[in-house]
Write a protein that holds these residues in place. Structure first.
Motif, PDB file in Angstrom:
ATOM      1  N   SER A 253      42.201  40.536  30.307  1.00 13.83           N
ATOM      2  CA  SER A 253      41.491  39.537  31.110  1.00 13.83           C
ATOM      3  C   SER A 253      41.016  38.370  30.257  1.00 13.83           C
ATOM      4  CB  SER A 253      40.292  40.170  31.823  1.00 13.83           C
ATOM      5  OG  SER A 253      39.335  40.630  30.881  1.00 13.83           O
TER       6      SER A 253
ATOM      7  N   GLN B  80      39.583  36.319  39.948  1.00 17.89           N
ATOM      8  CA  GLN B  80      38.330  36.767  40.542  1.00 17.89           C
ATOM      9  C   GLN B  80      37.244  35.734  40.257  1.00 17.89           C
ATOM     10  OE1 GLN B  80      37.530  40.648  38.893  1.00 17.89           O
ATOM     11  NE2 GLN B  80      39.032  41.673  40.234  1.00 17.89           N
ATOM     12  N   TYR B  81      36.304  35.594  41.220  1.00 12.32           N
ATOM     13  CA  TYR B  81      35.177  34.675  41.059  1.00 12.32           C
ATOM     14  C   TYR B  81      33.886  35.453  41.230  1.00 12.32           C
ATOM     15  CZ  TYR B  81      39.053  31.732  42.678  1.00 12.32           C
ATOM     16  OH  TYR B  81      40.267  31.148  42.854  1.00 12.32           O
ATOM     17  N   SER B  82      32.913  35.146  40.423  1.00 15.47           N
ATOM     18  CA  SER B  82      31.583  35.745  40.573  1.00 15.47           C
ATOM     19  C   SER B  82      30.533  34.650  40.434  1.00 15.47           C
ATOM     20  CB  SER B  82      31.351  36.835  39.521  1.00 15.47           C
ATOM     21  OG  SER B  82      31.387  36.299  38.209  1.00 15.47           O
TER      22      SER B  82
ATOM     23  N   TYR C  16      34.917  32.615  36.330  1.00 16.05           N
ATOM     24  CA  TYR C  16      36.309  32.833  36.732  1.00 16.05           C
ATOM     25  C   TYR C  16      36.910  33.878  35.794  1.00 16.05           C
ATOM     26  CZ  TYR C  16      35.987  28.380  39.300  1.00 16.05           C
ATOM     27  OH  TYR C  16      35.644  27.363  40.143  1.00 16.05           O
TER      28      TYR C  16
END
Length: 376
Positions: free
Chosen positions: A206, A180-182, A197
Motif C-alpha cells: 500500500s 480507499q479514502y478516510s 488516500y
C-alpha cells in the motif's frame, strides 16, 4: 532528475530476449544536425536509462539524460551552454505505466543560452538529434499514488469528490490498485479537514497520501447569511413583542377576579365626587380613603389626575405600587396588589358599579396607562 543512472551498454543487444529490442540495438542512432554540422560521430551502442515510476516528469528526465550522454562523445554539443529547460523533445514508444525495459526514440531540439538567432532573439536552436535509447522503468514494489496537491480550498456548500484530487495511480502488476479514502469532509461547515488516500495492490502493498481540505464560506455568502440571520432575529423579536402585547391586552380584558357589587368594603369620608360607585373618580377616592386612610383633593376628571396630583405635591411614576392610584386616559382605580406585570384594582363605574379585577400594569385593553400616583 539529472542524477538518474545513465549506463552505456555496448553489448546490450545480446542480453535482450526480444526481437524488438534486438532490432533497435542493431540500428545506429541517427543524428540530424543543423546546416554545416558533421555527422561522423554517430554512436553504435545504446544508452541505458533507468527511470522510476515515481518520476513526476519521466520524459523530461529522458531528454536531459540523452543530452548529457550525447555530449560525452558528440563534440558538436556544448553541454555548458545548453538550456535544458528550453530545449524541446519528442519521446516516442515510452509508457511510464509499464515496468521493465523499453526501446524508446528521443527527438531533441537543443537550445543554447548565449547564441543569437538570425532575427536577433536569444536562445536560438543550435542543434537537433534523434537518439535511440533503452529505458528501464523501475517499480519500488508498492503502488504509485500521487495527488494533484497536498492542500485544497473548497467553498462551503459545494459537492465533495475525493477522486478529483488524484493525479496518478498505478501498480507494476498492470492491475489498478484499490483506492480507499478516510476522513470526513463536511462541506456545509467551515473548517480544516484531513483526508487520507490509500492505494492497495493485489499483494497487499500500500501507498498513502494525505490531503488538507479547507472548507470556507465566500465573503459575499457570509454577508448574505449574516443579513438573513439578523433579519430572522429581528422578526423573531417583533413576533415576541407582538405576542406580549396581545397577552397583555388579553389579561387586561379578562376579569380574572372580578367581583361586581353595589356595596364597597367600607364607606365614609368626605368624598368630593358624586355619583357613587357608578363614577370611577368617586371609586378611586373612596378606595384610597377606605384602604389607605387618605383624603385626596378634588383633582377633577379622571384624565387630569396625574397632572393635578403633581401640582399638589404627590409623586407619580410608571411603576405600580400597592396603595397607589392608577390613572388611565379616561379612568382611575386604586391598586391593592401587584404581581409581575399584573395589578389588582378596586374601581368604580365598571359596567356602572363597584368592581375588583386583575389587569395588565400597562393598561386595561380599552384604556391606556398615564401613570401611577403614590399616596402620602
Amino acid at each position: 532528475m539529472l542524477n538518474k543512472k545513465l549506463k552505456r551498454i555496448g553489448s546490450f543487444v545480446a542480453s535482450l530476449a526480444t526481437a524488438c529490442i534486438f532490432a533497435v540495438a542493431n540500428s545506429s542512432p541517427s543524428i540530424v544536425r543543423a546546416a554545416g554540422n558533421d555527422t561522423s560521430n554517430a554512436v553504435a551502442d545504446l544508452p541505458l536509462i533507468e527511470i522510476s515510476m515515481e518520476d513526476a516528469n519521466p520524459k523530461e528526465t529522458i531528454k536531459n539524460l540523452v543530452i548529457q550522454n550525447r555530449a560525452q562523445f558528440d563534440k558538436n554539443i556544448d553541454i555548458n551552454n545548453v538550456d535544458f529547460a528550453k530545449s524541446t523533445s519528442e519521446i516516442s514508444d515510452f509508457d511510464r505505466t509499464v515496468s521493465g525495459l523499453q526501446a524508446v526514440t528521443a527527438k531533441i531540439n537543443l537550445v543554447y543560452r548565449n547564441q543569437k538567432a538570425k532575427n536577433g532573439s536569444d536562445n536560438s536552436v543550435g542543434y537537433s538529434l534523434v537518439q535511440n535509447v533503452v529505458v528501464k522503468v523501475e517499480q519500488n514494489g508498492a503502488p504509485i499514488l500521487k495527488l494533484k496537491s497536498d492542500k485544497v480550498v473548497v467553498n462551503n456548500g459545494d459537492k465533495w469528490n475525493p477522486a478529483s484530487y488524484i493525479s496518478y495511480v498505478n501498480d507494476d502488476s498492470g492491475v489498478l490498485p484499490i483506492l480507499q479514502y478516510s476522513g470526513n469532509v463536511n462541506m456545509n461547515k467551515d473548517g480544516h479537514y484531513v483526508v487520507t488516500y490509500t492505494a492497495i495492490d493485489r499483494d497487499g502493498n500500500s501507498t498513502s497520501a494525505t490531503l488538507d481540505v479547507i472548507v470556507r464560506t465566500p465573503t459575499e455568502v457570509k454577508e448574505t447569511i449574516e443579513k438573513d440571520k439578523k433579519d430572522a432575529e429581528k422578526k423573531k423579536q417583533e413576533l415576541e413583542e407582538k405576542r406580549k402585547r396581545e397577552e397583555e391586552r388579553k389579561e387586561a380584558s379578562d376579569d380574572l377576579d372580578s367581583r361586581g357589587s353595589s356595596n364597597p368594603l367600607r364607606g365614609g369620608g368626605n368624598n368630593p365626587y358624586g355619583g357613587g360607585w357608578s363614577n370611577c373618580t368617586f371609586g378611586a377616592w373612596q378606595a384610597a380613603h377606605d384602604r389607605s386612610g387618605v383624603n385626596l383633593p378634588n383633582w377633577g376628571n379622571a384624565g387630569s389626575w396625574i397632572a393635578n396630583a403633581r401640582r399638589t405635591g404627590y409623586a407619580t411614576g410608571s411603576t405600580p405600587r400597592v396603595g397607589s392610584v392608577v390613572v388611565y386616559s379616561h379612568h382611575v382605580a386604586y391598586v391593592t396588589e401587584v404581581s409581575g406585570n399584573r395589578i389588582h384594582i378596586v374601581e368604580g363605574n365598571f359596567n356602572g358599579h363597584y368592581n375588583e379585577r386583575w389587569v395588565s400594569r400597562y393598561g386595561t385593553g380599552t384604556q391606556s396607562l398615564r401613570g401611577y400616583i403614590y399616596l402620602k
